[in-house]
Design a protein around this motif. Sequence first.
Motif, short mmCIF file in Angstrom:
data_model
loop_
_atom_site.label_atom_id
_atom_site.label_comp_id
_atom_site.label_asym_id
_atom_site.label_seq_id
_atom_site.Cartn_x
_atom_site.Cartn_y
_atom_site.Cartn_z
N ILE A 60 -17.08 36.75 -30.38
CA ILE A 60 -16.81 38.27 -30.75
C ILE A 60 -15.25 38.53 -30.92
O ILE A 60 -15.02 39.19 -32.17
CB ILE A 60 -17.58 39.41 -30.01
N GLY A 61 -14.64 38.14 -30.13
CA GLY A 61 -13.11 38.18 -30.26
C GLY A 61 -12.43 37.72 -31.43
O GLY A 61 -11.50 38.15 -32.18
N VAL A 62 -12.86 36.67 -31.78
CA VAL A 62 -12.39 35.85 -33.18
C VAL A 62 -12.85 36.80 -34.41
O VAL A 62 -11.60 36.81 -35.11
CB VAL A 62 -13.24 34.43 -33.49
N HIS A 63 -13.84 37.33 -34.40
CA HIS A 63 -14.07 38.22 -35.44
C HIS A 63 -13.59 39.74 -35.40
O HIS A 63 -13.50 40.32 -36.43
CB HIS A 63 -15.70 37.95 -35.89
N PHE A 64 -13.81 40.15 -34.43
CA PHE A 64 -13.32 41.64 -34.13
C PHE A 64 -12.45 41.68 -33.04
O PHE A 64 -12.76 42.13 -32.06
CB PHE A 64 -14.48 42.59 -33.79
N PRO A 65 -11.21 41.23 -33.19
CA PRO A 65 -10.09 41.02 -32.15
C PRO A 65 -9.91 42.61 -31.56
O PRO A 65 -9.68 43.27 -32.31
CB PRO A 65 -8.94 40.58 -32.79
N ASP A 66 -9.33 42.73 -30.39
CA ASP A 66 -9.34 43.80 -29.76
C ASP A 66 -7.74 44.34 -29.96
O ASP A 66 -7.32 45.41 -29.60
CB ASP A 66 -9.27 43.90 -28.33
N THR A 67 -7.11 43.48 -30.88
CA THR A 67 -5.84 43.67 -31.16
C THR A 67 -5.83 44.62 -32.62
O THR A 67 -4.60 44.84 -32.96
CB THR A 67 -4.82 42.66 -31.08
N ASP A 68 -6.85 44.65 -33.10
CA ASP A 68 -7.09 45.15 -34.37
C ASP A 68 -7.58 46.73 -34.48
O ASP A 68 -8.63 46.84 -33.99
CB ASP A 68 -8.03 44.50 -35.37
N ASN A 69 -6.68 47.73 -34.86
CA ASN A 69 -6.98 48.99 -34.67
C ASN A 69 -8.36 49.34 -35.34
O ASN A 69 -8.86 50.43 -35.31
CB ASN A 69 -6.04 49.86 -34.93
N ALA A 70 -8.63 48.42 -36.28
CA ALA A 70 -9.94 48.60 -37.29
C ALA A 70 -11.31 48.81 -36.35
O ALA A 70 -12.05 49.41 -36.75
CB ALA A 70 -10.16 47.57 -38.18
N TYR A 71 -11.15 48.17 -35.24
CA TYR A 71 -12.20 48.07 -34.19
C TYR A 71 -12.13 48.97 -33.11
O TYR A 71 -12.88 49.07 -32.10
CB TYR A 71 -12.20 46.64 -33.82
N LYS A 72 -10.92 49.82 -33.20
CA LYS A 72 -10.91 50.87 -31.86
C LYS A 72 -12.17 51.90 -32.16
O LYS A 72 -12.28 52.60 -32.99
CB LYS A 72 -9.43 51.51 -32.17
N ASP A 73 -12.62 51.97 -30.79
CA ASP A 73 -13.82 52.80 -30.75
C ASP A 73 -15.01 52.53 -31.55
O ASP A 73 -15.80 53.47 -31.86
CB ASP A 73 -13.44 54.29 -30.80
N ILE A 74 -15.03 51.57 -32.32
CA ILE A 74 -16.29 50.88 -33.19
C ILE A 74 -17.49 51.09 -32.35
O ILE A 74 -17.33 50.65 -31.20
CB ILE A 74 -15.55 49.72 -33.96
N ASP A 75 -18.50 51.52 -33.06
CA ASP A 75 -19.79 51.63 -32.74
C ASP A 75 -20.23 50.08 -32.77
O ASP A 75 -20.38 49.31 -33.72
CB ASP A 75 -20.74 52.26 -33.83
#
Length: 160
Positions: A60-75
């Motif tokens: 999951i970290g490869v596809h949706f890294p926690d360094t990318d603000n696009a995924y901040k608080d994402i459902d």
Amino acid sequence: MSKLRIGLGVDFHQLVEGREFWLGGILVPHHKGALGHSDADVLLHAICDAMLGAANLGDIGVHFPDTDNAYKDIDSKILLSQCAQLIGEKGYQVVNIDSTLCLQEPKIKPYVPQMQQVIAERLRISTEDISIKATTTERMGFVGREEGIMAYASVLLEKA
């Protein structure tokens, strides 16, 4: 190439006051919530990791890294749908899911049918193909002290 592939996913999150508690794609009433970059839904994250692992697509970290603000608080239901699309692009579909939540409180049994429904809709499978179990750690460790939560998931994929 095999027609069947199995994947194992695991996820952990700290529990803190003042956060909503998302679990299995639903909001569960509780005085604490999981802390994370996204909504911190450990069950959906473990399922995503299991799906991605079974298809040899990383984690999951490869596809949706926690360094990318696009995924901040994402459902995390969105992440689950995107993982379904990724495995679908490789020709796989989910056969079944077996998962275990490790948490001291709250009791999740009343919420399991709704969690199964949410997951089934996103993955286009039957609720009968989704097992969600829970256990405590008998008050031992970070889970037992209600400092955190963890989830394990096994997913079987089949070539479509």
